[in-house]
Design an enzyme around this catalytic site. Structure first.
Site, short mmCIF file in Angstrom:
data_model
loop_
_atom_site.label_atom_id
_atom_site.label_comp_id
_atom_site.label_asym_id
_atom_site.label_seq_id
_atom_site.Cartn_x
_atom_site.Cartn_y
_atom_site.Cartn_z
N SER A 14 -18.48 116.09 -32.12
CA SER A 14 -19.08 117.39 -31.85
C SER A 14 -20.04 117.77 -32.90
CB SER A 14 -18.10 118.50 -31.65
OG SER A 14 -17.18 118.17 -30.71
N ARG A 18 -24.42 118.19 -32.72
CA ARG A 18 -24.99 119.57 -33.24
C ARG A 18 -25.95 119.23 -34.35
NH1 ARG A 18 -20.59 120.08 -30.18
NH2 ARG A 18 -20.15 122.38 -29.32
N ARG A 113 -20.12 114.91 -13.01
CA ARG A 113 -19.65 116.04 -13.68
C ARG A 113 -20.47 117.29 -13.61
NH1 ARG A 113 -17.98 114.07 -19.65
NH2 ARG A 113 -17.11 116.08 -19.66
N SER A 157 -15.62 126.71 -22.72
CA SER A 157 -16.20 125.60 -22.86
C SER A 157 -17.05 125.72 -23.98
CB SER A 157 -16.83 124.92 -21.58
OG SER A 157 -18.08 124.03 -21.74
N GLN A 159 -19.16 123.59 -24.78
CA GLN A 159 -20.65 122.96 -24.27
C GLN A 159 -21.47 124.02 -23.93
OE1 GLN A 159 -19.30 119.38 -22.14
NE2 GLN A 159 -19.04 118.17 -23.92
N ASP A 306 -9.17 117.66 -26.17
CA ASP A 306 -9.56 116.45 -25.92
C ASP A 306 -8.41 115.52 -26.33
OD1 ASP A 306 -11.90 116.57 -25.15
OD2 ASP A 306 -12.91 116.51 -27.01
N ARG A 337 -8.73 113.37 -16.34
CA ARG A 337 -7.82 112.88 -17.26
C ARG A 337 -6.01 113.25 -16.76
NH1 ARG A 337 -11.24 113.78 -22.62
NH2 ARG A 337 -12.27 111.73 -22.35
C1 S3P Z 1 -17.11 119.24 -26.79
C2 S3P Z 1 -16.38 120.19 -26.16
C3 S3P Z 1 -15.43 120.02 -25.22
C4 S3P Z 1 -14.72 118.55 -25.56
C5 S3P Z 1 -15.74 117.42 -25.57
C6 S3P Z 1 -16.82 118.09 -26.70
C7 S3P Z 1 -18.35 119.91 -27.67
O1 S3P Z 1 -15.81 120.28 -23.90
O2 S3P Z 1 -13.96 118.13 -24.24
O3 S3P Z 1 -15.46 116.37 -25.94
O4 S3P Z 1 -18.85 118.92 -28.48
O5 S3P Z 1 -18.81 121.11 -27.48
P1 S3P Z 1 -15.53 121.59 -23.39
O6 S3P Z 1 -15.99 122.62 -24.54
O7 S3P Z 1 -16.85 121.67 -22.38
O8 S3P Z 1 -14.42 121.91 -22.61
#
Ligand code: S3P
Length: 418
Positions: A14, A18, A113, A157, A159, A306, A337
């Site tokens: 992650s 970024r 997705r 989330s 993301q 995760d 999952r």
């Molecule tokens: C991530 C956020 C998580 C995680 C993914 C990486 C990120 O997803 O499952 O492997 O880097 O922001 P979500 O925040 O969408 O649940």
């Protein structure tokens, strides 16, 4: 067989994504030390190159030649995110707000997705993005100007949250984001470190619109989600003891510690330090007999999202009933999952019941070897490789997918096996 020794993990996935994307928006060259290099990360790197950003790759670091927040140029190709949900979701936010358009595509799994969860919030900032069937890739991102707004997220989330923040960086006024529950906060920490005017109070994030990002060096700590595989491997193989060096310990990632406390595991943290606003340290973990079952639900789930497949394996080796709830997000990961974890562990003789939003696992069961499929999901593949430590003749099909997040996983595990 037991595990013994020290391990240094690859950089956090992650944080590496970024560092790349936000590094590209800095006013100059950004050194990224200890980045993860994997298929998901290569997807992000190649897309930045297609957007006119130079990325220099060295043995243990990268240099991203940042061009400022408005510095990207129109890509000449469709931008392929392959299997990487983080690349796709973050880029939706990164690529909105310019005077050019861009198209994002992905592989078969990523194309199934959901993306509407990101786009609907970006639309509130004046984004213009077209999705296939209003929810899926390909995404056509059209030229627009971003306008600040107040955004109430309806899914926990990181993301989605990050996509909104990356879009809001282009607005001249203050954007406020309200999170549903706390999700990983690497973006907030990195933006603050690079001099962005951002404030976080509980679930509220404010980005002022006065944004210029300084080109400072970024060090990526070891990936806590990778550490989780070694932690569980140690807890299920009698006599094991390992030291995980320089691992990220950000509390929005390390929800597993809450579970380890519940089960009574023997774990110690040393040498903590904070670099570029991220805390890291060494983790010492020892095998221990008679662990207690666990319950995971509510706001804890995003803090270990995760790690649920590997925790499900752990539950099969603990006497009693472990329960995982509030985790329906798992259904829209690289695979479903909940379904896949139930299927593969049941095939190995574990007692696992599938819930709409989780799993009920009754242990302890002796796993029986079988031929099992990973469904091309890297976290299922690595979980099965840990299961193989106590289920020797297990045959794993499609296990090449580790390269999505941890190409050297099997090797690193083997080095610890004594
Ligand atoms: C991530 C956020 C998580 C995680 C993914 C990486 C990120 O997803 O499952 O492997 O880097 O922001 P979500 O925040 O969408 O649940």
């Amino acid at each position: 067989m037991k595990l013994h020794g020290e391990i240094k993990l690859p950089g956090d996935k992650s944080i590496t994504h970024r560092a790349l994307m936000i590094g590209a928006m800095c006013e100059g060259d950004v050194i990224v030390n200890n980045p993860l290099i994997s298929e998901d990360i290569m997807a992000s790197i190649n897309i930045l190159i297609a957007l006119g950003i130079e990325v220099k790759q060295y043995h243990d670091h990268l240099i991203i030649c940042g061009k400022g927040i408005m510095g990207f140029t129109k890509p000449k190709i469709r931008l392929n995110c392959f299997n990487s949900g983080t690349t796709a979701r973050l880029l939706l936010g990164l690529l909105t707000g310019y005077d050019f358009d861009a198209v994002l595509i992905g592989d078969k799994s990523l194309s199934k997705r959901p993306m509407r969860r990101v786009v609907k919030h970006l639309q509130a900032l004046n984004s213009k993005i077209l999705l296939k069937e209003e929810n899926y890739l390909p995404a056509h991102i059209l030229p627009t100007n971003i306008c600040a707004n107040q955004i109430k997220l309806d899914v926990s989330s990181a993301q989605v949250k990050t996509a909104v923040m990356l879009a809001a960086l282009k607005s001249k006024k203050t954007t406020t984001i309200y999170e549903l529950t706390k999700s990983r906060d690497h973006t907030e920490r990195l933006l603050a470190y690079l001099g962005c005017d951002i404030s976080v109070k509980g679930l509220e994030i404010k980005l002022s619109g006065k944004n210029e990002l300084k080109p400072l060096a970024i060090s990526v700590p070891g990936d806590f989600s990778a550490a989780a595989f070694f932690i569980v491997a140690t807890l299920i193989t009698p006599g094991s003891e390992i030291l995980i060096k320089a691992c990220g310990l950000n509390s929005t990632r390390s929800g597993i510690f809450t579970v380890l406390k519940q089960i009574g595991a023997n774990i110690k943290i040393f040498n903590q330090k904070t670099v570029n606003n991220e805390i890291s340290g060494d983790i010492l973990i020892k095998y221990q007999d008679k662990l207690k079952p666990f319950l995971i639900d509510g706001a804890l789930v995003p803090l270990l999202i995760d790690e649920i497949p590997i925790l499900a394996l752990l539950a099969t080796q603990i006497d009693g009933i472990s329960i995982i709830k509030s985790a329906s997000e798992l259904r829209v990961k690289e695979s479903d999952r909940i379904k896949v974890t139930t299927e593969v562990l049941s095939l190995l003789n574990a007692d696992v019941r599938e819930l709409k939003d989780g799993l009920i696992i009754s242990g302890k069961t002796r796993l029986k070897p079988q031929v099992v499929n990973t469904y091309n999901d890297h976290r299922i593949s690595m979980m099965l490789k840990v299961a193989r430590l106590i289920c020797e003749d297990l045959i794993i099909i499609n296990s090449d997918c580790d390269k999505i997040s941890y190409p050297e996983f099997e090797n690193d595990l083997r080095i610890l096996m004594k």
